[in-house]
Design a protein around this motif. Structure first.
Motif, PDB file in Angstrom:
ATOM      1  N   ASP A 258       0.831  -1.207   0.000  1.00  0.00           N
ATOM      2  CA  ASP A 258       0.000   0.000   0.000  1.00  0.00           C
ATOM      3  C   ASP A 258       0.868   1.260   0.000  1.00  0.00           C
ATOM      4  OD1 ASP A 258      -2.289  -1.521   0.008  1.00  0.00           O
ATOM      5  OD2 ASP A 258      -2.699  -1.276   2.154  1.00  0.00           O
ATOM      6  N   LEU A 259       1.940   1.252   0.807  1.00  0.00           N
ATOM      7  CA  LEU A 259       2.844   2.391   0.848  1.00  0.00           C
ATOM      8  C   LEU A 259       3.503   2.627  -0.516  1.00  0.00           C
ATOM      9  CD1 LEU A 259       4.833   2.314   4.218  1.00  0.00           C
ATOM     10  CD2 LEU A 259       2.868   3.716   3.594  1.00  0.00           C
ATOM     11  N   ALA A 260       3.898   1.541  -1.174  1.00  0.00           N
ATOM     12  CA  ALA A 260       4.544   1.670  -2.483  1.00  0.00           C
ATOM     13  C   ALA A 260       3.619   2.343  -3.481  1.00  0.00           C
ATOM     14  CB  ALA A 260       4.974   0.301  -2.992  1.00  0.00           C
ATOM     15  N   ASP A 261       2.357   1.931  -3.491  1.00  0.00           N
ATOM     16  CA  ASP A 261       1.383   2.545  -4.412  1.00  0.00           C
ATOM     17  C   ASP A 261       1.161   4.017  -4.064  1.00  0.00           C
ATOM     18  OD1 ASP A 261       1.061   0.162  -5.749  1.00  0.00           O
ATOM     19  OD2 ASP A 261      -0.720  -0.441  -4.625  1.00  0.00           O
ATOM     20  N   LYS A 262       1.070   4.303  -2.777  1.00  0.00           N
ATOM     21  CA  LYS A 262       0.835   5.678  -2.347  1.00  0.00           C
ATOM     22  C   LYS A 262       2.031   6.564  -2.674  1.00  0.00           C
ATOM     23  CE  LYS A 262      -1.184   8.152   1.574  1.00  0.00           C
ATOM     24  NZ  LYS A 262      -1.631   8.027   2.988  1.00  0.00           N
ATOM     25  N   SER A 263       3.235   6.035  -2.461  1.00  0.00           N
ATOM     26  CA  SER A 263       4.457   6.782  -2.767  1.00  0.00           C
ATOM     27  C   SER A 263       4.526   7.129  -4.245  1.00  0.00           C
ATOM     28  CB  SER A 263       5.686   5.956  -2.373  1.00  0.00           C
ATOM     29  OG  SER A 263       6.873   6.587  -2.806  1.00  0.00           O
ATOM     30  N   GLU A 264       4.191   6.145  -5.087  1.00  0.00           N
ATOM     31  CA  GLU A 264       4.221   6.391  -6.535  1.00  0.00           C
ATOM     32  C   GLU A 264       3.189   7.449  -6.927  1.00  0.00           C
ATOM     33  OE1 GLU A 264       3.761   3.968 -10.794  1.00  0.00           O
ATOM     34  OE2 GLU A 264       3.363   2.955  -8.887  1.00  0.00           O
ATOM     35  N   LYS A 265       2.003   7.332  -6.389  1.00  0.00           N
ATOM     36  CA  LYS A 265       0.916   8.243  -6.739  1.00  0.00           C
ATOM     37  C   LYS A 265       1.180   9.667  -6.259  1.00  0.00           C
ATOM     38  CE  LYS A 265      -4.098   8.855  -6.250  1.00  0.00           C
ATOM     39  NZ  LYS A 265      -5.344   8.278  -5.653  1.00  0.00           N
ATOM     40  N   GLU A 266       1.693   9.807  -5.030  1.00  0.00           N
ATOM     41  CA  GLU A 266       1.888  11.125  -4.434  1.00  0.00           C
ATOM     42  C   GLU A 266       3.310  11.651  -4.598  1.00  0.00           C
ATOM     43  OE1 GLU A 266       0.559  10.979  -0.394  1.00  0.00           O
ATOM     44  OE2 GLU A 266      -1.443  10.220  -0.925  1.00  0.00           O
ATOM     45  N   LYS A 267       4.167  10.848  -5.243  1.00  0.00           N
ATOM     46  CA  LYS A 267       5.551  11.244  -5.530  1.00  0.00           C
ATOM     47  C   LYS A 267       6.309  11.638  -4.254  1.00  0.00           C
ATOM     48  CE  LYS A 267       4.354  12.759 -10.222  1.00  0.00           C
ATOM     49  NZ  LYS A 267       4.633  11.400 -10.729  1.00  0.00           N
ATOM     50  N   TRP A 268       6.355  10.706  -3.324  1.00  0.00           N
ATOM     51  CA  TRP A 268       7.071  10.948  -2.078  1.00  0.00           C
ATOM     52  C   TRP A 268       8.570  11.078  -2.322  1.00  0.00           C
ATOM     53  CZ3 TRP A 268       4.685   6.772   1.709  1.00  0.00           C
ATOM     54  CH2 TRP A 268       3.370   7.147   2.015  1.00  0.00           C
ATOM     55  N   SER A 269       9.239  11.793  -1.426  1.00  0.00           N
ATOM     56  CA  SER A 269      10.698  11.886  -1.460  1.00  0.00           C
ATOM     57  C   SER A 269      11.296  10.621  -0.852  1.00  0.00           C
ATOM     58  CB  SER A 269      11.165  13.099  -0.660  1.00  0.00           C
ATOM     59  OG  SER A 269      10.884  12.908   0.724  1.00  0.00           O
ATOM     60  N   SER A 270      12.590  10.418  -1.050  1.00  0.00           N
ATOM     61  CA  SER A 270      13.269   9.256  -0.464  1.00  0.00           C
ATOM     62  C   SER A 270      13.189   9.288   1.056  1.00  0.00           C
ATOM     63  CB  SER A 270      14.728   9.216  -0.902  1.00  0.00           C
ATOM     64  OG  SER A 270      14.837   8.875  -2.273  1.00  0.00           O
ATOM     65  N   ASP A 271      13.359  10.477   1.628  1.00  0.00           N
ATOM     66  CA  ASP A 271      13.289  10.593   3.085  1.00  0.00           C
ATOM     67  C   ASP A 271      11.918  10.180   3.604  1.00  0.00           C
ATOM     68  OD1 ASP A 271      15.896  11.413   3.278  1.00  0.00           O
ATOM     69  OD2 ASP A 271      15.426  13.552   3.352  1.00  0.00           O
ATOM     70  N   LYS A 272      10.862  10.616   2.928  1.00  0.00           N
ATOM     71  CA  LYS A 272       9.513  10.261   3.370  1.00  0.00           C
ATOM     72  C   LYS A 272       9.275   8.761   3.197  1.00  0.00           C
ATOM     73  CE  LYS A 272       4.585  11.436   2.917  1.00  0.00           C
ATOM     74  NZ  LYS A 272       4.399  11.512   4.384  1.00  0.00           N
ATOM     75  N   ASN A 273       9.776   8.193   2.094  1.00  0.00           N
ATOM     76  CA  ASN A 273       9.661   6.744   1.900  1.00  0.00           C
ATOM     77  C   ASN A 273      10.245   5.989   3.088  1.00  0.00           C
ATOM     78  OD1 ASN A 273       8.395   6.850  -0.606  1.00  0.00           O
ATOM     79  ND2 ASN A 273      10.306   6.702  -1.749  1.00  0.00           N
ATOM     80  N   LYS A 274      11.444   6.366   3.499  1.00  0.00           N
ATOM     81  CA  LYS A 274      12.116   5.668   4.596  1.00  0.00           C
ATOM     82  C   LYS A 274      11.386   5.857   5.922  1.00  0.00           C
ATOM     83  CE  LYS A 274      16.471   5.291   5.162  1.00  0.00           C
ATOM     84  NZ  LYS A 274      17.910   5.588   5.414  1.00  0.00           N
ATOM     85  N   VAL A 275      10.969   7.097   6.193  1.00  0.00           N
ATOM     86  CA  VAL A 275      10.280   7.378   7.458  1.00  0.00           C
ATOM     87  C   VAL A 275       8.994   6.574   7.569  1.00  0.00           C
ATOM     88  CG1 VAL A 275       9.010   9.147   8.730  1.00  0.00           C
ATOM     89  CG2 VAL A 275      11.272   9.669   7.814  1.00  0.00           C
ATOM     90  N   GLU A 276       8.180   6.589   6.492  1.00  0.00           N
ATOM     91  CA  GLU A 276       6.899   5.887   6.527  1.00  0.00           C
ATOM     92  C   GLU A 276       7.101   4.378   6.578  1.00  0.00           C
ATOM     93  OE1 GLU A 276       3.949   7.278   6.889  1.00  0.00           O
ATOM     94  OE2 GLU A 276       4.884   9.267   6.919  1.00  0.00           O
TER      95      GLU A 276
END
Length: 305
Positions: A275-293
């Motif tokens: 779910d996080l992977a899909d959300k990251s792709e859709k909302e274009k998260w930064s690397s830092d946000k990817n790691k934190v979440e």
């Protein structure tokens, strides 16, 4: 004296070149595991000491899998497997990291618990650790062995313990450890993963083998064109999963042991991270946000000590 020195220098040069050649051969063999494949899975229980034991049905399945290299450094090669279903469905599958002369390993105990062990220098010299991860990049098993290149054959063998295989972990509770005998070898059509496994009941009183099993996973090269959608899908997902791997690495580095929990809030860990992977792709998260979440979610499932 000059002649002796020259001979000694020549010996050092030849020895160094030979060692480098062996390492290059190892790396080439590992990298050849990547590619586009049809995979067939065949497993059969072959022996049980208890004559009352009822053999379980043979397992046969197949699918299409793309194995892509996601990291390539002199002493580490990481290969991500992606399962392709039809023309428009891709599932992030297992991952294998190959690390040269790694001094520590995560050793599976039981009950979704792994413990870090330190190896002696003689145990790691010239050898590769294969680190196999589950679909959410949590640990599955690690084992160590030597790549052998002789008479046109290229193969690697190891023994290690692991959780129940995916084909059985939701169906069986009569054993709790799979003692794996792994053999990987290259073929003209791709490669073969051959297994001689023991199904083990592990308790405080020791290990009891209830059955032995033979397994073959055959990877046969197929046309790359079938994986066009998978390439497009992975292009959108790979950034998140690169950051997720770093999040896991932080946890592995500081944890002498790891225990994974089951469902939390009705979901398994892989469901949360997908779910996080899909959300990251859709909302274009930064690397830092990817790691934190990612770490935030992992910490709810992992008891690291």
């Amino acid at each position: 004296m000059k002649r002796i020195i020259s001979i000694l220098i020549l010996c050092v040069v030849v020895t160094g070149a030979s060692a480098q050649s062996k390492l290059d051969q190892d790396r080439a063999a590992i990298k050849s595991l990547a590619g586009y494949y049809k995979v067939t899975f065949n497993y059969a229980e072959t022996f049980a000491a208890d004559t009352a034991y009822k053999f379980h049905p043979r397992y046969h399945s197949w699918g299409y899998e793309w194995a892509t290299i996601v990291e390539d450094s002199p002493k580490k090669i990481a290969i991500q497997h992606l399962l392709v279903v039809g023309d428009s469905t891709v599932i992030k599958h297992w991952r294998e990291d190959w690390v040269y002369e790694q001094p520590t390993m995560l050793q599976y105990d039981k009950d979704n618990t792994w413990k870090k062990v330190t190896l002696k220098p003689a145990e790691v010299k010239g050898r590769w650790v294969q680190k196999v991860y589950q679909v959410d990049d949590s640990p599955r098993y690690e084992s160590i062995g030597t790549w052998v290149h002789v008479d046109g054959r290229h193969e690697w063998q190891s023994k290690t313990d692991s959780p129940l295989p995916r084909r059985e972990f939701t169906k069986r509770n009569d054993y709790n450890v799979l003692a794996r005998g792994n053999r990987i070898y290259l073929t003209p059509q791709g490669w073969m993963y051959e297994q001689d496994n023991n199904k083990v009941v592990r308790s405080a009183s020791g290990d009891k083998v209830i059955a032995q099993e033979k397994g073959y996973e055959e990877f046969t090269k197929v046309d790359e064109a079938k994986f066009a959608y998978a390439k497009k899908w992975w292009a959108g997902q790979q950034g998140y999963w690169a950051d997720a791997r770093k999040a896991w690495d932080d946890i592995f580095a500081k944890s002498p042991s790891i225990k994974l929990a089951g469902k939390k809030d009705g979901k398994l860990l892989y469901e949360q991270l997908f779910d996080l992977a899909d959300k990251s792709e859709k909302e274009k998260w930064s690397s830092d946000k990817n790691k934190v979440e990612t770490i935030k979610v992992i910490n709810t499932y992992v008891n690291a000590s």
